[in-house]
Write a protein that holds these residues in place. Structure first.
Motif, short mmCIF file in Angstrom:
data_model
loop_
_atom_site.label_atom_id
_atom_site.label_comp_id
_atom_site.label_asym_id
_atom_site.label_seq_id
_atom_site.Cartn_x
_atom_site.Cartn_y
_atom_site.Cartn_z
N GLN A 110 0.84 -1.20 0.00
CA GLN A 110 0.00 0.00 0.00
C GLN A 110 0.87 1.25 0.00
O GLN A 110 1.83 1.36 0.76
CB GLN A 110 -0.89 -0.02 1.25
N TRP B 11 1.95 5.20 0.60
CA TRP B 11 1.83 6.03 1.80
C TRP B 11 0.56 6.87 1.78
O TRP B 11 -0.13 6.98 2.79
CB TRP B 11 3.07 6.93 1.92
N ARG C 88 -2.68 4.97 2.81
CA ARG C 88 -2.78 4.38 4.15
C ARG C 88 -3.77 5.17 5.02
O ARG C 88 -3.90 6.37 4.87
CB ARG C 88 -1.43 4.40 4.86
N GLN D 283 -2.43 4.45 10.74
CA GLN D 283 -1.20 3.74 10.40
C GLN D 283 -0.05 4.72 10.21
O GLN D 283 1.07 4.47 10.65
CB GLN D 283 -1.39 2.91 9.13
#
Length: 80
Positions: A47, A49, A52, A56
């Motif tokens: 995934q 950045w 996200r 996270q």
């Protein structure tokens, strides 16, 4: 959701870093352990950045802040 081995390594290195900061007060070693823990990203590594969830990102940035803080303590309190 499957638990990956990275999560265990991440938590282990983070716990080791906290132990090193609190018990023997070895802040440079603590910074190194927590920094190594960041290499074992406990979340989905596929995934991007920007995709996200905020929590996270916050977990990883707080960990990075702890690394910087321990590094600062190690440099600043090393006046033997």
């Amino acid at each position: 959701m499957k638990t990956s081995f990275n999560k265990f390594l991440y938590i282990g290195f983070l716990a080791l870093g906290i132990y090193q900061a609190l018990i023997p007060k070895d802040y440079m070693q603590s910074a190194a352990s927590m920094g190594i823990g960041l290499a074992f990203n406990p979340f989905n590594t596929e995934q991007k950045w920007n995709d996200r969830p905020v929590w996270q990102k916050a977990v990883l940035l707080v960990n990075l802040g702890l690394v910087a803080m321990m590094f600062g303590f190690g440099i600043g309190l090393n006046h033997k």
